[in-house]
Write a protein that holds these residues in place. Structure first.
Motif, PDB file in Angstrom:
ATOM      1  N   GLU A  38     -25.134 -13.285 -24.721  1.00  0.00           N
ATOM      2  CA  GLU A  38     -26.404 -14.019 -25.571  1.00  0.00           C
ATOM      3  C   GLU A  38     -26.204 -14.661 -26.245  1.00  0.00           C
ATOM      4  N   ARG A  39     -27.056 -15.806 -26.059  1.00  0.00           N
ATOM      5  CA  ARG A  39     -27.053 -16.692 -26.709  1.00  0.00           C
ATOM      6  C   ARG A  39     -26.803 -17.569 -26.192  1.00  0.00           C
ATOM      7  N   ALA A  40     -26.893 -17.803 -25.009  1.00  0.00           N
ATOM      8  CA  ALA A  40     -26.578 -18.800 -23.537  1.00  0.00           C
ATOM      9  C   ALA A  40     -27.534 -19.984 -23.411  1.00  0.00           C
ATOM     10  N   GLN A  41     -27.382 -21.328 -23.337  1.00  0.00           N
ATOM     11  CA  GLN A  41     -28.084 -22.332 -22.798  1.00  0.00           C
ATOM     12  C   GLN A  41     -28.475 -22.682 -21.628  1.00  0.00           C
ATOM     13  N   GLY A  42     -27.681 -21.743 -20.671  1.00  0.00           N
ATOM     14  CA  GLY A  42     -27.803 -22.527 -19.865  1.00  0.00           C
ATOM     15  C   GLY A  42     -27.574 -21.329 -18.631  1.00  0.00           C
ATOM     16  N   LEU A  43     -28.497 -21.692 -17.083  1.00  0.00           N
ATOM     17  CA  LEU A  43     -28.986 -20.673 -16.733  1.00  0.00           C
ATOM     18  C   LEU A  43     -28.486 -21.182 -14.911  1.00  0.00           C
ATOM     19  N   VAL A  44     -27.922 -20.481 -14.495  1.00  0.00           N
ATOM     20  CA  VAL A  44     -27.446 -20.950 -13.239  1.00  0.00           C
ATOM     21  C   VAL A  44     -27.887 -20.010 -11.938  1.00  0.00           C
ATOM     22  N   ILE A  45     -28.670 -20.557 -11.389  1.00  0.00           N
ATOM     23  CA  ILE A  45     -29.692 -19.964  -9.619  1.00  0.00           C
ATOM     24  C   ILE A  45     -28.840 -20.473  -8.562  1.00  0.00           C
ATOM     25  N   PHE A  46     -28.587 -19.218  -8.304  1.00  0.00           N
ATOM     26  CA  PHE A  46     -27.472 -19.036  -7.048  1.00  0.00           C
ATOM     27  C   PHE A  46     -28.667 -19.197  -5.617  1.00  0.00           C
ATOM     28  N   ALA A  47     -27.975 -20.017  -4.658  1.00  0.00           N
ATOM     29  CA  ALA A  47     -28.963 -20.815  -3.863  1.00  0.00           C
ATOM     30  C   ALA A  47     -27.557 -20.022  -2.250  1.00  0.00           C
ATOM     31  N   HIS A  48     -27.714 -18.726  -1.779  1.00  0.00           N
ATOM     32  CA  HIS A  48     -26.446 -18.914  -1.077  1.00  0.00           C
ATOM     33  C   HIS A  48     -26.599 -18.846   0.060  1.00  0.00           C
ATOM     34  N   GLY A  49     -25.658 -18.934   1.513  1.00  0.00           N
ATOM     35  CA  GLY A  49     -25.795 -20.165   2.415  1.00  0.00           C
ATOM     36  C   GLY A  49     -25.824 -18.857   3.681  1.00  0.00           C
ATOM     37  N   SER A  50     -26.079 -19.279   4.816  1.00  0.00           N
ATOM     38  CA  SER A  50     -26.350 -18.328   6.063  1.00  0.00           C
ATOM     39  C   SER A  50     -26.339 -17.333   6.620  1.00  0.00           C
ATOM     40  N   GLY A  51     -26.869 -16.399   6.721  1.00  0.00           N
ATOM     41  CA  GLY A  51     -26.170 -15.027   6.606  1.00  0.00           C
ATOM     42  C   GLY A  51     -24.955 -14.687   5.806  1.00  0.00           C
ATOM     43  N   SER A  52     -26.218 -15.057   4.513  1.00  0.00           N
ATOM     44  CA  SER A  52     -25.334 -14.045   3.397  1.00  0.00           C
ATOM     45  C   SER A  52     -25.892 -13.526   2.276  1.00  0.00           C
ATOM     46  N   SER A  53     -26.056 -12.983   1.076  1.00  0.00           N
ATOM     47  CA  SER A  53     -27.165 -11.925   0.365  1.00  0.00           C
ATOM     48  C   SER A  53     -26.461 -12.505  -1.325  1.00  0.00           C
ATOM     49  N   ARG A  54     -27.296 -11.617  -2.260  1.00  0.00           N
ATOM     50  CA  ARG A  54     -26.979 -11.610  -3.751  1.00  0.00           C
ATOM     51  C   ARG A  54     -26.027 -11.020  -3.972  1.00  0.00           C
ATOM     52  N   HIS A  55     -24.926 -10.289  -2.406  1.00  0.00           N
ATOM     53  CA  HIS A  55     -24.061  -9.506  -2.933  1.00  0.00           C
ATOM     54  C   HIS A  55     -23.014 -10.043  -2.105  1.00  0.00           C
ATOM     55  N   SER A  56     -22.861 -11.343  -2.038  1.00  0.00           N
ATOM     56  CA  SER A  56     -21.678 -11.816  -1.627  1.00  0.00           C
ATOM     57  C   SER A  56     -20.684 -12.135  -2.895  1.00  0.00           C
ATOM     58  N   PRO A  57     -18.792 -11.439  -2.057  1.00  0.00           N
ATOM     59  CA  PRO A  57     -18.425 -11.692  -3.443  1.00  0.00           C
ATOM     60  C   PRO A  57     -17.914 -12.548  -3.931  1.00  0.00           C
ATOM     61  N   ARG A  58     -17.847 -13.937  -2.994  1.00  0.00           N
ATOM     62  CA  ARG A  58     -17.707 -14.772  -3.486  1.00  0.00           C
ATOM     63  C   ARG A  58     -18.685 -15.764  -4.347  1.00  0.00           C
ATOM     64  N   ASN A  59     -19.352 -15.500  -4.345  1.00  0.00           N
ATOM     65  CA  ASN A  59     -20.690 -15.887  -5.359  1.00  0.00           C
ATOM     66  C   ASN A  59     -21.057 -14.811  -6.333  1.00  0.00           C
ATOM     67  N   ARG A  60     -19.819 -13.526  -6.319  1.00  0.00           N
ATOM     68  CA  ARG A  60     -20.125 -12.807  -7.419  1.00  0.00           C
ATOM     69  C   ARG A  60     -19.288 -12.983  -8.121  1.00  0.00           C
ATOM     70  N   TYR A  61     -18.060 -13.634  -7.687  1.00  0.00           N
ATOM     71  CA  TYR A  61     -16.743 -13.941  -8.308  1.00  0.00           C
ATOM     72  C   TYR A  61     -17.150 -14.852  -9.152  1.00  0.00           C
ATOM     73  N   VAL A  62     -18.049 -16.250  -8.808  1.00  0.00           N
ATOM     74  CA  VAL A  62     -18.154 -17.551  -9.295  1.00  0.00           C
ATOM     75  C   VAL A  62     -19.337 -17.308 -10.627  1.00  0.00           C
ATOM     76  N   ALA A  63     -20.110 -16.691 -10.492  1.00  0.00           N
ATOM     77  CA  ALA A  63     -21.107 -15.668 -11.211  1.00  0.00           C
ATOM     78  C   ALA A  63     -20.558 -15.316 -11.973  1.00  0.00           C
ATOM     79  N   TYR A  64     -19.619 -14.087 -12.021  1.00  0.00           N
ATOM     80  CA  TYR A  64     -18.695 -13.421 -13.539  1.00  0.00           C
ATOM     81  C   TYR A  64     -17.559 -14.415 -13.942  1.00  0.00           C
ATOM     82  N   SER A  65     -17.339 -15.324 -13.497  1.00  0.00           N
ATOM     83  CA  SER A  65     -16.268 -16.351 -13.496  1.00  0.00           C
ATOM     84  C   SER A  65     -17.213 -17.382 -14.771  1.00  0.00           C
TER      85      SER A  65
END
Length: 224
Positions: free
Chosen positions: A24-51
């Motif tokens: 709620e009230r977030a001013q910024g949005l970060v779009i993730f571009a994963h690396g080769s052979g990965s997807s939106r389910h990457s546990p590393r990117n999901r952890y960073v997204a949570y943070s």
């Protein structure tokens, strides 16, 4: 805490699966571009997204490739290193964001890993007025080619100290960037940052960078 929800992102003729979460009230949005052979389910990117969401930022993780493209790439590995294609796909997703009523007023940044970092830099160079910040995790910014000189968004390169070849490539790329920039080296970390505390450090550095240049949630900024 923002709830994740699955979305379908229209990118030209492609229909891509995505995971969107906006505090709620977030001013910024970060779009993730994963690396080769990965997807939106990457546990590393999901952890960073949570943070990042804990820092008051919205996140969009999405699949750069359709299911058919993933099947083709699994056999040929031809698309994962086609930086021009990946950058155009990321650009289409960015257009979708700016056309989305819920998202259009937020400042947008890119978080790219591996080859996805190169795609993020190329896409940022092509959208200088639209992209507010870029963060690369273990990225290959060298693959962005001549686009590096055209990037205007403040750019943070994060590399593991034990990822020798990628570290050298990032140091060379840093010299070619003319935007506000920084290189952060995580001591002892290898390419995927599996070492204790390494990924947590990546997430903290990325969150600080994006909040600085995109803004977090309004209520967070109001705190003394």
């Amino acid at each position: 805490m923002a709830m994740e929800r699955e979305v379908w992102v229209k990118a030209g003729e492609a229909r891509l699966g995505g995971t969107l979460a906006v505090p709620e009230r977030a001013q910024g949005l970060v779009i993730f571009a994963h690396g080769s052979g990965s997807s939106r389910h990457s546990p590393r990117n999901r952890y960073v997204a949570y943070s990042l969401r804990m820092a008051g930022l919205g996140t969009l993780l999405f699949d750069l490739l359709t299911e058919d493209e993933e099947a083709e790439d699994a056999l040929t590995a031809g698309l994962r290193f086609d930086i021009g294609f990946l950058a155009r796909r990321l650009g289409k997703v960015t257009d979708w964001v700016f056309q989305h009523p819920e998202l259009s007023r937020r400042r947008v940044g890119y978080f790219g890993s591996s080859t996805g970092a190169a795609a993020a830099l190329v896409a940022a160079a092509d959208r200088t007025e639209a992209i507010g910040a870029v963060v690369s995790r273990g990225g290959r910014p060298d693959l962005a080619g001549d686009s590096l000189e055209r990037v205007q968004a403040p750019t943070l390169l994060i590399v593991g100290g034990a990822d020798d070849i990628v570290l050298d490539l990032n140091q060379e790329a840093l010299e070619r960037l003319h935007s506000p920039k920084a290189l952060e080296v995580i001591p002892g970390a290898t390419h995927l940052f599996p070492e204790p505390g390494a990924l947590e450090r990546v997430a903290k550095l990325a969150g600080d960078w994006f909040v600085r240049f995109l803004g977090g949630a309004l209520e967070l900024e109001a705190r003394p």
